[in-house]
Design a protein around this motif. Structure first.
Motif, PDB file in Angstrom:
ATOM      1  N   SER A  50       0.805  -1.222   0.000  1.00 43.14           N
ATOM      2  CA  SER A  50       0.000   0.000   0.000  1.00 43.14           C
ATOM      3  C   SER A  50       0.842   1.278   0.000  1.00 43.14           C
ATOM      4  CB  SER A  50      -0.935   0.001   1.213  1.00 43.14           C
ATOM      5  OG  SER A  50      -0.167   0.009   2.408  1.00 43.14           O
ATOM      6  N   PRO A  52       2.751   4.545  -1.205  1.00 44.23           N
ATOM      7  CA  PRO A  52       2.544   5.444  -2.344  1.00 44.23           C
ATOM      8  C   PRO A  52       3.655   5.261  -3.369  1.00 44.23           C
ATOM      9  CG  PRO A  52       3.119   6.682  -0.348  1.00 44.23           C
ATOM     10  CD  PRO A  52       3.010   5.247   0.039  1.00 44.23           C
ATOM     11  N   VAL A  53       3.360   5.541  -4.620  1.00 45.30           N
ATOM     12  CA  VAL A  53       4.309   5.340  -5.723  1.00 45.30           C
ATOM     13  C   VAL A  53       5.649   5.996  -5.424  1.00 45.30           C
ATOM     14  CG1 VAL A  53       4.757   5.859  -8.156  1.00 45.30           C
ATOM     15  CG2 VAL A  53       2.521   4.997  -7.458  1.00 45.30           C
ATOM     16  N   ARG A  54       5.669   7.177  -4.873  1.00 54.98           N
ATOM     17  CA  ARG A  54       6.940   7.882  -4.620  1.00 54.98           C
ATOM     18  C   ARG A  54       7.864   7.089  -3.692  1.00 54.98           C
ATOM     19  NH1 ARG A  54       3.094  10.415  -1.682  1.00 54.98           N
ATOM     20  NH2 ARG A  54       3.442  10.520   0.562  1.00 54.98           N
ATOM     21  N   ASN A  55       7.302   6.185  -2.877  1.00 56.32           N
ATOM     22  CA  ASN A  55       8.110   5.379  -1.954  1.00 56.32           C
ATOM     23  C   ASN A  55       8.621   4.082  -2.576  1.00 56.32           C
ATOM     24  OD1 ASN A  55       7.475   7.389  -0.183  1.00 56.32           O
ATOM     25  ND2 ASN A  55       6.347   6.104   1.237  1.00 56.32           N
ATOM     26  N   TRP A  56       8.353   3.880  -3.837  1.00 54.06           N
ATOM     27  CA  TRP A  56       8.828   2.684  -4.537  1.00 54.06           C
ATOM     28  C   TRP A  56      10.225   2.893  -5.109  1.00 54.06           C
ATOM     29  CZ3 TRP A  56       4.268   1.337  -8.339  1.00 54.06           C
ATOM     30  CH2 TRP A  56       3.094   1.137  -7.618  1.00 54.06           C
ATOM     31  N   GLU A  72       7.388  11.590  -7.849  1.00 54.58           N
ATOM     32  CA  GLU A  72       6.151  12.177  -7.320  1.00 54.58           C
ATOM     33  C   GLU A  72       5.168  12.553  -8.426  1.00 54.58           C
ATOM     34  OE1 GLU A  72       8.957  15.554  -8.099  1.00 54.58           O
ATOM     35  OE2 GLU A  72       9.177  13.584  -7.177  1.00 54.58           O
ATOM     36  N   ASP A  75       2.304   7.967 -12.204  1.00 60.30           N
ATOM     37  CA  ASP A  75       1.244   7.077 -11.751  1.00 60.30           C
ATOM     38  C   ASP A  75       1.833   5.665 -11.643  1.00 60.30           C
ATOM     39  OD1 ASP A  75       1.249   5.857 -14.314  1.00 60.30           O
ATOM     40  OD2 ASP A  75      -0.526   6.935 -14.972  1.00 60.30           O
ATOM     41  N   GLU A  76       1.059   4.780 -11.077  1.00 53.26           N
ATOM     42  CA  GLU A  76       1.516   3.417 -10.815  1.00 53.26           C
ATOM     43  C   GLU A  76       1.989   2.704 -12.089  1.00 53.26           C
ATOM     44  OE1 GLU A  76      -0.915  -0.394  -9.347  1.00 53.26           O
ATOM     45  OE2 GLU A  76      -0.827   1.221  -7.860  1.00 53.26           O
TER      46      GLU A  76
END
Length: 139
Positions: A50, A52-56, A72, A75-76
């Motif tokens: 779960s 957020p994308v920025r934490n991937w 940031e 999108d996914e």
């Protein structure tokens, strides 16, 4: 103790330290090369849960450091496509214990998940090298 499949960038100083903490806690570590793995978007997506994308993302990756890629703003779907094409962008390590998949190495969260005998307050995710010391290949 757990068997941990540990996807790393070979030669990464922090990945070495992370593996040492896992082994010291009695875990079996099976190290795999994150950069040569045949990633597919669905498989990779499962590691991020779960978050957020920025934490991937691995913010030490050259394309991010120079501003070519701005996590940031993604999108996914676009984020996964970029990571499949350039695994240096993937936050490390990716961890698998059984069917449970995780990304990153926050010692407190890893301890709560599978246990560590030693915790460190050190940042074990950010690359300790600078652009001037690019010998680790950054990212």
């Amino acid at each position: 103790m757990a068997t941990v499949v540990f996807y790393e960038k070979p030669g990464c100083i922090n990945n070495r330290r992370q593996k040492e903490l896992l082994v010291a806690a009695g875990h079996q570590v099976i190290a795999k090369n994150l950069l040569s793995e045949a990633w597919h978007a669905d498989r990779l997506r499962a590691f991020f849960g779960s978050l957020p994308v920025r934490n991937w993302f691995n913010y030490s990756a050259p394309a991010i450091k120079i501003g070519q890629i701005r996590p940031e703003k993604l999108d996914e779907q676009r984020a996964l496509a970029l990571m499949v094409d350039n695994p240096l962008l993937i936050r490390r390590p990716l961890l698998q214990v059984g069917e449970d998949l995780r990304v990153g190495f926050d010692p407190q969260l890893v301890d709560e998940w599978i246990g560590l005998t030693e915790r460190t307050g050190a940042d074990l995710e950010s690359c300790p090298k600078t652009l001037a010391q690019a010998s680790c290949g950054h990212g």
